[in-house]
Design a protein around this motif. Structure first.
Motif, PDB file in Angstrom:
ATOM      1  N   SER A 163     -16.890   5.733 -12.523  1.00  0.00           N
ATOM      2  CA  SER A 163     -18.225   5.134 -12.513  1.00  0.00           C
ATOM      3  C   SER A 163     -18.348   3.627 -13.114  1.00  0.00           C
ATOM      4  CB  SER A 163     -19.293   5.931 -13.249  1.00  0.00           C
ATOM      5  OG  SER A 163     -19.225   7.237 -12.839  1.00  0.00           O
ATOM      6  N   GLY A 164     -19.288   3.247 -13.699  1.00  0.00           N
ATOM      7  CA  GLY A 164     -19.273   1.867 -14.304  1.00  0.00           C
ATOM      8  C   GLY A 164     -18.758   1.654 -15.506  1.00  0.00           C
ATOM      9  N   HIS A 165     -17.867   2.706 -16.024  1.00  0.00           N
ATOM     10  CA  HIS A 165     -17.298   2.619 -17.374  1.00  0.00           C
ATOM     11  C   HIS A 165     -15.861   2.697 -17.285  1.00  0.00           C
ATOM     12  CE1 HIS A 165     -21.156   4.146 -17.970  1.00  0.00           C
ATOM     13  NE2 HIS A 165     -20.990   4.953 -17.267  1.00  0.00           N
ATOM     14  N   GLY A 166     -15.116   2.304 -16.298  1.00  0.00           N
ATOM     15  CA  GLY A 166     -13.668   2.532 -16.093  1.00  0.00           C
ATOM     16  C   GLY A 166     -12.885   1.314 -16.871  1.00  0.00           C
ATOM     17  N   PHE A 167     -13.308   0.283 -17.062  1.00  0.00           N
ATOM     18  CA  PHE A 167     -12.757  -0.759 -17.703  1.00  0.00           C
ATOM     19  C   PHE A 167     -12.651  -0.430 -19.085  1.00  0.00           C
ATOM     20  CE2 PHE A 167     -12.969  -5.253 -19.646  1.00  0.00           C
ATOM     21  CZ  PHE A 167     -11.649  -5.440 -19.229  1.00  0.00           C
ATOM     22  N   GLY A 168     -13.847  -0.113 -19.668  1.00  0.00           N
ATOM     23  CA  GLY A 168     -13.808   0.145 -21.052  1.00  0.00           C
ATOM     24  C   GLY A 168     -12.833   1.521 -21.461  1.00  0.00           C
ATOM     25  N   ILE A 169     -12.912   2.323 -20.757  1.00  0.00           N
ATOM     26  CA  ILE A 169     -12.218   3.647 -20.963  1.00  0.00           C
ATOM     27  C   ILE A 169     -10.649   3.609 -20.385  1.00  0.00           C
ATOM     28  CG2 ILE A 169     -14.091   4.907 -21.707  1.00  0.00           C
ATOM     29  CD1 ILE A 169     -14.210   6.369 -19.137  1.00  0.00           C
ATOM     30  N   ALA A 227       0.880  -1.135  -0.050  1.00  0.00           N
ATOM     31  CA  ALA A 227       0.079   0.082   0.119  1.00  0.00           C
ATOM     32  C   ALA A 227       0.994   1.235   0.008  1.00  0.00           C
ATOM     33  CB  ALA A 227      -0.889  -0.047   1.200  1.00  0.00           C
ATOM     34  N   VAL A 228       0.401   2.144  -0.783  1.00  0.00           N
ATOM     35  CA  VAL A 228       1.007   3.553  -0.670  1.00  0.00           C
ATOM     36  C   VAL A 228       0.345   4.218   0.391  1.00  0.00           C
ATOM     37  CG1 VAL A 228       1.440   5.825  -1.685  1.00  0.00           C
ATOM     38  CG2 VAL A 228       1.271   3.565  -2.970  1.00  0.00           C
ATOM     39  N   ARG A 229       1.074   4.668   1.578  1.00  0.00           N
ATOM     40  CA  ARG A 229       0.347   5.390   2.681  1.00  0.00           C
ATOM     41  C   ARG A 229       0.003   6.612   2.456  1.00  0.00           C
ATOM     42  NH1 ARG A 229       4.038   2.386   7.117  1.00  0.00           N
ATOM     43  NH2 ARG A 229       2.651   0.534   7.565  1.00  0.00           N
TER      44      ARG A 229
HETATM   45  C1  LIG Z   1     -19.658  -4.743 -10.511  1.00  0.00           C
HETATM   46  C2  LIG Z   1     -19.009  -3.797 -11.345  1.00  0.00           C
HETATM   47  C3  LIG Z   1     -19.425  -4.190 -12.850  1.00  0.00           C
HETATM   48  C4  LIG Z   1     -18.511  -3.239 -13.898  1.00  0.00           C
HETATM   49  N1  LIG Z   1     -18.617  -3.373 -15.125  1.00  0.00           N
HETATM   50  C5  LIG Z   1     -17.978  -2.669 -15.953  1.00  0.00           C
HETATM   51  C6  LIG Z   1     -18.190  -2.704 -17.285  1.00  0.00           C
HETATM   52  O1  LIG Z   1     -18.962  -3.669 -17.793  1.00  0.00           O
HETATM   53  N2  LIG Z   1     -17.284  -1.916 -18.188  1.00  0.00           N
HETATM   54  C7  LIG Z   1     -16.470  -0.796 -17.667  1.00  0.00           C
HETATM   55  O2  LIG Z   1     -16.042  -0.230 -18.449  1.00  0.00           O
HETATM   56  N3  LIG Z   1     -16.434  -0.724 -16.149  1.00  0.00           N
HETATM   57  C8  LIG Z   1     -17.114  -1.517 -15.346  1.00  0.00           C
HETATM   58  N4  LIG Z   1     -17.011  -1.437 -14.076  1.00  0.00           N
HETATM   59  C9  LIG Z   1     -16.219  -0.145 -13.529  1.00  0.00           C
HETATM   60  C10 LIG Z   1     -14.663  -0.352 -13.903  1.00  0.00           C
HETATM   61  O3  LIG Z   1     -14.437  -1.666 -12.856  1.00  0.00           O
HETATM   62  C11 LIG Z   1     -14.003   0.652 -12.928  1.00  0.00           C
HETATM   63  O4  LIG Z   1     -14.404   1.697 -13.330  1.00  0.00           O
HETATM   64  C12 LIG Z   1     -12.513   0.355 -13.100  1.00  0.00           C
HETATM   65  O5  LIG Z   1     -12.056  -0.782 -12.523  1.00  0.00           O
HETATM   66  C13 LIG Z   1     -11.894   1.695 -12.366  1.00  0.00           C
HETATM   67  O6  LIG Z   1     -10.567   1.681 -12.430  1.00  0.00           O
HETATM   68  P1  LIG Z   1      -9.570   2.390 -11.731  1.00  0.00           P
HETATM   69  O7  LIG Z   1      -8.082   1.982 -12.256  1.00  0.00           O
HETATM   70  O8  LIG Z   1      -9.852   3.662 -11.504  1.00  0.00           O
HETATM   71  O9  LIG Z   1      -9.721   1.595 -10.040  1.00  0.00           O
HETATM   72  P2  LIG Z   1      -9.527   0.191  -9.641  1.00  0.00           P
HETATM   73  O10 LIG Z   1      -9.833  -0.747 -10.461  1.00  0.00           O
HETATM   74  O11 LIG Z   1     -10.435   0.178  -8.342  1.00  0.00           O
HETATM   75  O12 LIG Z   1      -7.786   0.022  -9.335  1.00  0.00           O
HETATM   76  C14 LIG Z   1      -7.370   0.823  -8.259  1.00  0.00           C
HETATM   77  C15 LIG Z   1      -6.210   0.054  -7.601  1.00  0.00           C
HETATM   78  O13 LIG Z   1      -5.549   0.820  -6.584  1.00  0.00           O
HETATM   79  C16 LIG Z   1      -5.391   0.119  -5.485  1.00  0.00           C
HETATM   80  N5  LIG Z   1      -5.158   0.798  -4.363  1.00  0.00           N
HETATM   81  C17 LIG Z   1      -6.015   1.667  -3.742  1.00  0.00           C
HETATM   82  N6  LIG Z   1      -5.660   2.389  -2.804  1.00  0.00           N
HETATM   83  C18 LIG Z   1      -4.189   1.985  -2.764  1.00  0.00           C
HETATM   84  C19 LIG Z   1      -3.013   2.438  -1.930  1.00  0.00           C
HETATM   85  N7  LIG Z   1      -3.186   3.488  -1.069  1.00  0.00           N
HETATM   86  N8  LIG Z   1      -1.988   1.807  -2.327  1.00  0.00           N
HETATM   87  C20 LIG Z   1      -1.593   0.876  -3.291  1.00  0.00           C
HETATM   88  N9  LIG Z   1      -2.559   0.433  -4.071  1.00  0.00           N
HETATM   89  C21 LIG Z   1      -4.112   1.148  -3.633  1.00  0.00           C
HETATM   90  C22 LIG Z   1      -6.683  -1.042  -5.450  1.00  0.00           C
HETATM   91  O14 LIG Z   1      -6.311  -2.113  -4.658  1.00  0.00           O
HETATM   92  C23 LIG Z   1      -6.896  -1.089  -6.898  1.00  0.00           C
HETATM   93  O15 LIG Z   1      -5.976  -2.289  -7.167  1.00  0.00           O
HETATM   94  C24 LIG Z   1     -17.510  -2.219 -13.327  1.00  0.00           C
HETATM   95  C25 LIG Z   1     -17.545  -2.177 -12.099  1.00  0.00           C
HETATM   96  C26 LIG Z   1     -18.194  -2.942 -10.959  1.00  0.00           C
HETATM   97  C27 LIG Z   1     -17.864  -2.774  -9.519  1.00  0.00           C
END
Ligand SMILES: Cc1cc2nc3c(=O)[nH]c(=O)nc-3n(C[C@H](O)[C@H](O)[C@H](O)COP(=O)(O)OP(=O)(O)OC[C@H]3O[C@@H](n4cnc5c(N)ncnc54)[C@H](O)[C@@H]3O)c2cc1C
Length: 315
Positions: free
Chosen positions: A268-274, A55-57
């Motif tokens: 939001s629910g779009h982060g995997f795609g974008i 973890a980054v603190r």
């Molecule tokens: C049920 C569900 C369905 C979804 N379906 C879709 C979909 O169909 N299509 C789509 O595009 N999106 C979908 N999403 C949304 C998508 O998953 C998220 O928008 C995306 O994962 C966000 O990416 P991120 O990198 O911002 O965060 P995350 O994927 O949450 O990654 C952040 C990472 O940082 C790590 N982290 C946090 N704090 C610290 C710290 N202090 N030190 C070190 N590591 C840390 C976490 O452990 C995590 O691994 C869905 C989400 C959910 C919950």
């Protein structure tokens, strides 16, 4: 663009209350648990260093200048850092005195085993979403059941969230029984130093239980929309926290008051795609290169500069 009749001809059953639809044959789809490690391996082949279970603190500053990230395993020197911590971003930033109105909702998903091929694409209306997987099963979700657990930040950011709550009130349930160690849990401390154990260590993976109510609704809608699949059972289910900003648009910006601290979160629910495109844009931003896009809509300051909250696409 497809008309309502064309959708009904394309998707056998009772696909939903659509007035029209859009087909994007050039789109891709992927399983996150396959695609994300593959992207990680590709990054490593290109020189990235990935450290897991660490973890980054907090971030460290000297004379107001960013000097690096303090992790539980030591310091990483850096004059630029990107906060992309998903649902944890706001808690992390709060400790630095950086406020952003990010909140989360729990979303539930279910998967069936292999089933007859009805429609090979992905489709969603305001209530039901389904997609066929490579293994022949369907991945299903309802778009109108999201659970928000009330915490300190829910109150702190309430006014900024009012337009979103008004627009999506019917689809959100509010509760106090947050999963243990949830980012906005009442028990979390909000300030700490780099020597202290942080909430990111007490909860390594945010993995809430699926909502039984959402699973019941998914099963009901599956049968209602596709009576020909009435005997198909849900085989697997999971949930996750969707993190969002009050306008359902991410922040992708440098924090104006802290040079070198960048944020990309609230997808939001779009982060995997974008995500891949967001990653490219943020890499350029951190390297000081022009992004090639107008990123005004994603600015950090839109929640504090008096701008009207303009709702983007639904959560
Ligand atoms: C049920 C569900 C369905 C979804 N379906 C879709 C979909 O169909 N299509 C789509 O595009 N999106 C979908 N999403 C949304 C998508 O998953 C998220 O928008 C995306 O994962 C966000 O990416 P991120 O990198 O911002 O965060 P995350 O994927 O949450 O990654 C952040 C990472 O940082 C790590 N982290 C946090 N704090 C610290 C710290 N202090 N030190 C070190 N590591 C840390 C976490 O452990 C995590 O691994 C869905 C989400 C959910 C919950």
């Amino acid at each position: 663009m497809l008309s309502k009749d064309e959708i009904y001809a394309e998707i056998p059953g009772k696909p939903g209350k659509w007035v029209g639809g859009m087909v994007t044959p050039s789109d891709g789809r992927a399983e996150p648990w396959v695609a994300v490690p593959a992207i990680g391996r590709a990054a490593e082949r290109n020189g990235a260093v990935i450290v897991e279970d660490c973890a980054v603190r907090t971030l460290e500053f000297e004379g107001g200048k960013l000097t690096g990230a303090v992790t539980e395993k030591g310091m990483i020197k850096a004059d630029r850092v990107l906060i992309a911590a998903g649902a944890w971003s706001s808690l992390f930033a709060q400790n630095l005195g950086v406020s952003m109105p990010q909140l989360c909702v729990r979303a539930t998903v279910a998967a069936t085993k292999a089933a007859p091929d009805l429609f090979n694409g992905d489709a969603a209306d305001g209530t039901f979403a389904f997609r066929k997987r490579v293994d022949g099963g369907y991945t299903l979700a309802v778009s109108d059941i999201h659970d928000h657990y009330i915490g300190k930040d829910s109150f702190r950011h309430l006014f900024k969230w009012l337009p979103a709550i008004k627009a999506s009130f019917k689809g959100i349930t509010f509760g106090m029984n947050a999963p243990k160690n949830y980012p906005d849990a009442w028990s979390h401390k909000r300030r700490w130093t780099g020597d202290e154990v942080t909430p990111f260590e007490t909860c390594r993976v945010l993995n809430p239980d699926p909502s039984p109510r959402a699973l019941k609704r998914i099963q009901e809608r599956l049968v209602d929309r596709f009576p020909q699949l009435k005997d198909l059972q849900l085989e697997e289910s999971w949930a996750g926290m969707i993190d969002a900003m009050p306008d359902f648009v991410p922040i992708m910006d440098e924090v104006p008051t802290q040079q070198g601290v960048f944020i990309a979160t609230g997808f939001s629910g779009h982060g995997f795609g974008i995500g891949p495109a967001a990653g490219r844009v943020m890499a350029d931003m951190l390297m000081g290169k022009p992004a090639g896009y107008d990123l005004t809509r994603f600015r950090y300051s839109r929640f504090s500069d008096g701008s009207k909250i303009e709702l983007g696409p639904f959560i």
